[in-house]
Design a protein around this motif. Sequence first.
Motif, PDB file in Angstrom:
ATOM      1  N   GLU A  80       0.866  -1.242  -0.021  1.00 49.89           N
ATOM      2  CA  GLU A  80      -0.134   0.037  -0.070  1.00 49.89           C
ATOM      3  C   GLU A  80       0.732   1.323  -0.158  1.00 49.89           C
ATOM      4  OE1 GLU A  80      -3.432   0.258  -0.326  1.00 49.89           O
ATOM      5  OE2 GLU A  80      -3.326  -1.874  -0.412  1.00 49.89           O
ATOM      6  N   ASN A  81       1.992   1.144   0.777  1.00 51.89           N
ATOM      7  CA  ASN A  81       2.602   2.721   0.787  1.00 51.89           C
ATOM      8  C   ASN A  81       4.284   2.293   0.518  1.00 51.89           C
ATOM      9  OD1 ASN A  81       0.625   3.936   2.277  1.00 51.89           O
ATOM     10  ND2 ASN A  81       1.115   2.494   3.981  1.00 51.89           N
ATOM     11  N   GLY A  82       4.392   1.359  -0.431  1.00 63.01           N
ATOM     12  CA  GLY A  82       5.796   1.125  -1.055  1.00 63.01           C
ATOM     13  C   GLY A  82       6.515   2.085  -1.614  1.00 63.01           C
ATOM     14  N   ILE A  83       5.485   2.819  -2.538  1.00 64.82           N
ATOM     15  CA  ILE A  83       5.806   3.917  -3.410  1.00 64.82           C
ATOM     16  C   ILE A  83       6.451   5.046  -2.175  1.00 64.82           C
ATOM     17  CG2 ILE A  83       3.674   5.113  -3.564  1.00 64.82           C
ATOM     18  CD1 ILE A  83       6.391   4.745  -6.440  1.00 64.82           C
ATOM     19  N   SER A  84       5.755   5.246  -1.203  1.00 65.33           N
ATOM     20  CA  SER A  84       6.310   6.316  -0.407  1.00 65.33           C
ATOM     21  C   SER A  84       7.464   6.037   0.279  1.00 65.33           C
ATOM     22  CB  SER A  84       5.098   6.514   0.597  1.00 65.33           C
ATOM     23  OG  SER A  84       3.896   7.034   0.273  1.00 65.33           O
ATOM     24  N   LEU A  85       7.835   4.662   0.535  1.00 61.31           N
ATOM     25  CA  LEU A  85       9.097   4.282   1.005  1.00 61.31           C
ATOM     26  C   LEU A  85      10.260   4.564  -0.074  1.00 61.31           C
ATOM     27  CD1 LEU A  85       8.128   0.644   2.460  1.00 61.31           C
ATOM     28  CD2 LEU A  85       8.647   2.907   3.852  1.00 61.31           C
ATOM     29  N   PHE A  86       9.984   4.284  -1.428  1.00 66.18           N
ATOM     30  CA  PHE A  86      10.708   4.414  -2.287  1.00 66.18           C
ATOM     31  C   PHE A  86      10.999   6.058  -2.523  1.00 66.18           C
ATOM     32  CE2 PHE A  86      11.718   5.390  -6.917  1.00 66.18           C
ATOM     33  CZ  PHE A  86      12.833   4.502  -6.989  1.00 66.18           C
ATOM     34  N   LEU A  87      10.092   6.823  -2.452  1.00 62.40           N
ATOM     35  CA  LEU A  87      10.213   8.267  -2.688  1.00 62.40           C
ATOM     36  C   LEU A  87      10.977   8.955  -1.416  1.00 62.40           C
ATOM     37  CD1 LEU A  87       6.643   9.341  -3.727  1.00 62.40           C
ATOM     38  CD2 LEU A  87       8.443   9.282  -5.248  1.00 62.40           C
ATOM     39  N   ALA A  88      10.637   8.074  -0.204  1.00 60.19           N
ATOM     40  CA  ALA A  88      11.587   8.758   0.912  1.00 60.19           C
ATOM     41  C   ALA A  88      13.186   8.457   0.780  1.00 60.19           C
ATOM     42  CB  ALA A  88      11.124   8.017   2.309  1.00 60.19           C
ATOM     43  N   LYS A  89      13.354   7.354   0.053  1.00 59.26           N
ATOM     44  CA  LYS A  89      14.760   7.204  -0.085  1.00 59.26           C
ATOM     45  C   LYS A  89      15.350   8.039  -1.268  1.00 59.26           C
ATOM     46  CE  LYS A  89      14.493   2.238   0.656  1.00 59.26           C
ATOM     47  NZ  LYS A  89      15.676   1.914   1.952  1.00 59.26           N
ATOM     48  N   TRP A  90      14.758   8.410  -1.982  1.00 59.69           N
ATOM     49  CA  TRP A  90      15.079   9.289  -3.185  1.00 59.69           C
ATOM     50  C   TRP A  90      15.257  10.737  -2.614  1.00 59.69           C
ATOM     51  CZ3 TRP A  90      17.601  11.164  -7.103  1.00 59.69           C
ATOM     52  CH2 TRP A  90      17.718  10.494  -8.212  1.00 59.69           C
ATOM     53  N   ARG A  91      14.132  11.121  -1.721  1.00 62.50           N
ATOM     54  CA  ARG A  91      14.151  12.257  -0.953  1.00 62.50           C
ATOM     55  C   ARG A  91      15.495  12.599  -0.149  1.00 62.50           C
ATOM     56  NH1 ARG A  91      13.249  15.584   3.212  1.00 62.50           N
ATOM     57  NH2 ARG A  91      11.871  17.274   3.144  1.00 62.50           N
ATOM     58  N   GLU A  92      15.844  11.538   0.497  1.00 60.56           N
ATOM     59  CA  GLU A  92      16.962  11.340   1.252  1.00 60.56           C
ATOM     60  C   GLU A  92      18.368  11.515   0.278  1.00 60.56           C
ATOM     61  OE1 GLU A  92      19.448   8.166   4.229  1.00 60.56           O
ATOM     62  OE2 GLU A  92      17.159   8.071   3.942  1.00 60.56           O
ATOM     63  N   ARG A  93      18.191  10.758  -0.752  1.00 60.20           N
ATOM     64  CA  ARG A  93      19.411  10.893  -1.457  1.00 60.20           C
ATOM     65  C   ARG A  93      19.736  12.404  -1.820  1.00 60.20           C
ATOM     66  NH1 ARG A  93      19.910   7.368  -6.995  1.00 60.20           N
ATOM     67  NH2 ARG A  93      21.760   8.537  -7.738  1.00 60.20           N
ATOM     68  N   LEU A  94      18.626  12.877  -2.403  1.00 63.81           N
ATOM     69  CA  LEU A  94      18.657  14.235  -2.992  1.00 63.81           C
ATOM     70  C   LEU A  94      19.210  15.332  -1.766  1.00 63.81           C
ATOM     71  CD1 LEU A  94      15.469  14.728  -4.924  1.00 63.81           C
ATOM     72  CD2 LEU A  94      17.815  15.238  -5.918  1.00 63.81           C
ATOM     73  N   VAL A  95      18.636  15.117  -0.492  1.00 66.86           N
ATOM     74  CA  VAL A  95      19.048  15.837   0.577  1.00 66.86           C
ATOM     75  C   VAL A  95      20.533  15.885   1.090  1.00 66.86           C
ATOM     76  CG1 VAL A  95      18.505  16.562   3.048  1.00 66.86           C
ATOM     77  CG2 VAL A  95      16.656  16.521   1.365  1.00 66.86           C
TER      78      VAL A  95
END
Length: 190
Positions: A80-95
């Motif tokens: 249900e929330n896997g895309i949010s987990l993936f987006l969180a990893k991308w966000r962390e990478r950017l920051v």
Amino acid sequence: MSKTAVTGRQRVIEAAATMLALHGLRGISIREVAKFANTPLGSTYHNFPGGKQQIVTEAIHWAGTQASAQLQACLAKDSENGISLFLAKWRERLVNSTFRHGCPIVAAAIEAGQEGEAVQIKAAVSQVFSDWQLLLSEHLIKQGHSAPSAQAIALTIIAGIEGAVILCRGHQSIQPFDAIFACIPKMMQA
């Protein structure tokens, strides 16, 4: 091929993917990739007789496979929330990279020329984007979306993520990514 040669070859591929993400296609050379990978230049030419085009093509495929595996793991962990987990990893990478680390696939897509030698690079980029779209589409179908809807949503998600990464780098701000972070999970709901 010896284990050392395979290891050196893989280091070159991974170094090229990292350099694409940081500097873009035009910002790398075989010499710089070999130096970054800490491999001998002669070995690099030996392992990649197709030169920079071959290295970049293999780096695109490798980076695409890595991203697919990470996305699949996130979706498997929480359907249900896997895309949010993936987006969180991308966000962390950017920051964490202070907006320096972009997507190597997009860098290659934007900068690959129209000349004949760019055909392999463009084909690799297209294949990676198609693989990502298929992966997301299949997940969305399992979540109750129709096939046409799933394909359109998957394409929109990819475009949103890649566009947000570019905007974050351009603005030196996480705001564009946070905007899609809020919207993409809602799009995935059946």
